[in-house]
Design a protein around this motif. Structure first.
Motif, PDB file in Angstrom:
ATOM      1  N   LEU A 224     -17.416   2.465  -4.578  1.00 12.12           N
ATOM      2  CA  LEU A 224     -18.251   3.018  -3.518  1.00 12.12           C
ATOM      3  C   LEU A 224     -17.712   2.694  -2.126  1.00 12.12           C
ATOM      4  CD1 LEU A 224     -21.816   2.188  -4.924  1.00 12.12           C
ATOM      5  CD2 LEU A 224     -20.702   4.425  -4.857  1.00 12.12           C
ATOM      6  N   VAL A 225     -17.148   1.503  -1.969  1.00 12.25           N
ATOM      7  CA  VAL A 225     -16.732   1.028  -0.646  1.00 12.25           C
ATOM      8  C   VAL A 225     -15.326   1.480  -0.257  1.00 12.25           C
ATOM      9  CG1 VAL A 225     -16.230  -1.033   0.740  1.00 12.25           C
ATOM     10  CG2 VAL A 225     -18.272  -0.960  -0.703  1.00 12.25           C
ATOM     11  N   VAL A 226     -14.364   1.343  -1.175  1.00  8.73           N
ATOM     12  CA  VAL A 226     -12.964   1.635  -0.841  1.00  8.73           C
ATOM     13  C   VAL A 226     -12.757   3.059  -0.323  1.00  8.73           C
ATOM     14  CG1 VAL A 226     -10.633   1.865  -1.805  1.00  8.73           C
ATOM     15  CG2 VAL A 226     -12.002  -0.163  -2.318  1.00  8.73           C
ATOM     16  N   PRO A 227     -13.354   4.098  -0.935  1.00 12.36           N
ATOM     17  CA  PRO A 227     -13.163   5.451  -0.403  1.00 12.36           C
ATOM     18  C   PRO A 227     -13.640   5.615   1.040  1.00 12.36           C
ATOM     19  CG  PRO A 227     -14.000   5.560  -2.631  1.00 12.36           C
ATOM     20  CD  PRO A 227     -14.092   4.131  -2.217  1.00 12.36           C
TER      21      PRO A 227
ATOM     22  N   LYS B 145      -8.376   6.816   3.163  1.00 12.03           N
ATOM     23  CA  LYS B 145      -8.430   8.273   3.008  1.00 12.03           C
ATOM     24  C   LYS B 145      -7.552   8.810   1.877  1.00 12.03           C
ATOM     25  CE  LYS B 145      -9.505   9.097   7.891  1.00 12.03           C
ATOM     26  NZ  LYS B 145      -9.076   9.763   9.150  1.00 12.03           N
ATOM     27  N   GLU B 146      -6.430   8.126   1.584  1.00 12.12           N
ATOM     28  CA  GLU B 146      -5.492   8.639   0.585  1.00 12.12           C
ATOM     29  C   GLU B 146      -5.904   8.237  -0.834  1.00 12.12           C
ATOM     30  OE1 GLU B 146      -1.331   8.049   1.312  1.00 12.12           O
ATOM     31  OE2 GLU B 146      -1.676   7.802   3.463  1.00 12.12           O
ATOM     32  N   ASP B 147      -6.031   9.230  -1.703  1.00 12.66           N
ATOM     33  CA  ASP B 147      -6.436   8.953  -3.080  1.00 12.66           C
ATOM     34  C   ASP B 147      -5.468   8.024  -3.808  1.00 12.66           C
ATOM     35  OD1 ASP B 147      -8.826  10.290  -3.113  1.00 12.66           O
ATOM     36  OD2 ASP B 147      -8.001  12.173  -3.854  1.00 12.66           O
ATOM     37  N   ALA B 148      -4.171   8.219  -3.584  1.00 10.92           N
ATOM     38  CA  ALA B 148      -3.171   7.399  -4.278  1.00 10.92           C
ATOM     39  C   ALA B 148      -3.324   5.923  -3.920  1.00 10.92           C
ATOM     40  CB  ALA B 148      -1.764   7.881  -3.927  1.00 10.92           C
ATOM     41  N   LYS B 149      -3.741   5.653  -2.684  1.00 10.74           N
ATOM     42  CA  LYS B 149      -3.940   4.265  -2.248  1.00 10.74           C
ATOM     43  C   LYS B 149      -5.319   3.754  -2.671  1.00 10.74           C
ATOM     44  CE  LYS B 149      -0.963   4.701   1.852  1.00 10.74           C
ATOM     45  NZ  LYS B 149       0.167   3.926   1.335  1.00 10.74           N
ATOM     46  N   ARG B 150      -6.308   4.642  -2.689  1.00  4.32           N
ATOM     47  CA  ARG B 150      -7.659   4.239  -3.094  1.00  4.32           C
ATOM     48  C   ARG B 150      -7.660   3.644  -4.504  1.00  4.32           C
ATOM     49  NH1 ARG B 150     -11.090   9.639  -1.263  1.00  4.32           N
ATOM     50  NH2 ARG B 150     -11.557   9.001   0.889  1.00  4.32           N
ATOM     51  N   GLY B 151      -7.063   4.375  -5.445  1.00  5.60           N
ATOM     52  CA  GLY B 151      -7.037   3.900  -6.826  1.00  5.60           C
ATOM     53  C   GLY B 151      -6.330   2.570  -6.969  1.00  5.60           C
TER      54      GLY B 151
ATOM     55  N   LEU C  27      -2.993  -3.576   2.470  1.00  2.00           N
ATOM     56  CA  LEU C  27      -2.541  -4.823   1.857  1.00  2.00           C
ATOM     57  C   LEU C  27      -3.473  -5.983   2.220  1.00  2.00           C
ATOM     58  CD1 LEU C  27      -0.264  -5.917   0.104  1.00  2.00           C
ATOM     59  CD2 LEU C  27       1.077  -6.316   2.173  1.00  2.00           C
ATOM     60  N   ILE C  28      -3.842  -6.078   3.486  1.00  3.36           N
ATOM     61  CA  ILE C  28      -4.736  -7.149   3.931  1.00  3.36           C
ATOM     62  C   ILE C  28      -6.091  -7.036   3.239  1.00  3.36           C
ATOM     63  CG2 ILE C  28      -6.037  -8.039   5.908  1.00  3.36           C
ATOM     64  CD1 ILE C  28      -3.623  -7.340   7.666  1.00  3.36           C
ATOM     65  N   ILE C  29      -6.652  -5.820   3.201  1.00  4.63           N
ATOM     66  CA  ILE C  29      -7.950  -5.617   2.558  1.00  4.63           C
ATOM     67  C   ILE C  29      -7.891  -5.984   1.071  1.00  4.63           C
ATOM     68  CG2 ILE C  29      -9.629  -3.864   1.841  1.00  4.63           C
ATOM     69  CD1 ILE C  29      -8.971  -2.382   4.455  1.00  4.63           C
ATOM     70  N   SER C  30      -6.843  -5.541   0.397  1.00  2.00           N
ATOM     71  CA  SER C  30      -6.723  -5.776  -1.042  1.00  2.00           C
ATOM     72  C   SER C  30      -6.522  -7.249  -1.367  1.00  2.00           C
ATOM     73  CB  SER C  30      -5.554  -4.953  -1.607  1.00  2.00           C
ATOM     74  OG  SER C  30      -5.747  -3.574  -1.395  1.00  2.00           O
TER      75      SER C  30
END
Length: 312
Positions: free
Chosen positions: A85-88, A92-98, A226-229
């Protein structure tokens, strides 16, 4: 200091393998095409064999705590839903969201968690951790496939997602491992030794390939993600899940697997899976590298604080 040395000794071999991979690529011993082939081999052959063996050899009957199992499953699912719910909303990029979602809920529980658990609790007191591995790893894999299929692009298809899960080599290996365990199917000694030897190839080969793929000059382009993850994986995840475990009364050898399940670095296989399933493999690799490195500090701090407070 002892706990710092333990964590350091667990993580250092991972970094040495990655450094070797980076060096081999730097001296042009292999190219990008070779790396893609290696990754496919790891994802479709060696990691499934390793996962099958880890489940097949886990003594689930040694310890059984329904409360701990239920907590682990619900904790993972709750954190997964929050991330979906939060990451999207922040990427914005789907490839990075997953890749970000997968990295923050899926930990290197087997390769990192088990050695640390043995060091902290002793061989005779890791039954809870062994049981958790048998339950949690398949859940991690199923949710990882769901995540990457969801953000692969276009409108998510339940049928396509189901097919992706059903045909995923790691899911198939998990199911076969569970079936062999509960049906008490024993492999012939020669076959079991072969499975063990082949499984040992998975992690070092995946790490060597990861080192070869890593490009330091491109980290800046993924700095925000990277920082968020990294923060989400090493700080927020264990803070929330361990605190909930303490509130429910888990202590000592029952709390250790909760800490390692939530606070271990991102799974090495998350990089390979992301690359094979349309995710941002570059970001996934960077997350594995940085969470693995920084986990030396964070795991030490978590263990130190929990020991000081008398919870482990």
């Amino acid at each position: 200091m002892e706990n710092l040395i333990i964590s350091f000794n667990v993580v250092l071999p991972l970094f040495l393998c990655m450094a070797l991979g980076y060096f081999l690529k730097w001296i042009k011993l292999y190219d990008d095409a070779t790396l893609k082939t290696i990754n496919k081999l790891v994802f479709k052959v060696f990691l499934p064999i390793y996962l099958f063996r880890s489940i097949y050899t886990t003594d689930l009957s040694a310890v059984f705590n329904p409360k701990l199992i239920l907590f682990a499953v619900l904790g993972i699912l709750a954190w997964f839903v929050i991330l979906m719910l939060v990451v999207p909303r922040i990427e914005k990029e789907d490839a990075k969201r997953g890749v970000m979602v997968q990295a923050m809920f899926r930990s290197n529980f087997v390769l990192y968690g088990l050695p640390v658990a043995v060091s902290l609790c002793g061989e005779e007191n890791i039954g809870a951790t062994s049981l958790m591995i048998g339950i949690v790893v398949p859940i991690f894999n199923v949710l990882a496939v769901i995540t990457l299929e969801t953000f692969r692009g276009g409108k998510p298809s339940v049928a396509k997602m189901a097919k992706g899960i059903a045909t995923n080599p790691l899911i198939i290996a998990s199911v076969i491992g569970i079936a062999f365990y509960f049906l008490n199917i024993k492999l012939p000694t020669a076959v079991e030794k072969t499975v063990t030897d082949l499984g040992r190839v998975a992690t070092p080969l995946a790490l060597v390939a990861l080192g070869g793929e890593f490009k330091f000059h491109k980290v800046k382009g993924n700095l925000k993600q990277l920082i968020i993850s990294v923060f989400g994986k090493l700080v927020i995840s264990p803070l929330a899940i361990v605190a909930a475990g303490i509130a429910l009364g888990f202590r000592d050898e029952m709390l250790v697997p909760i800490l390692l399940m939530s606070g271990a670095p991102a799974a090495v296989s998350s990089y390979t899976m992301a690359q094979q399933m349309g995710g941002d493999g570059e970001l996934a690799g960077e997350i594995v590298v940085f969470t693995t490195g920084l986990s030396i500090l964070t795991i030490f701090l978590w263990v130190f604080v929990l020991k000081q407070l008398g919870f482990i």
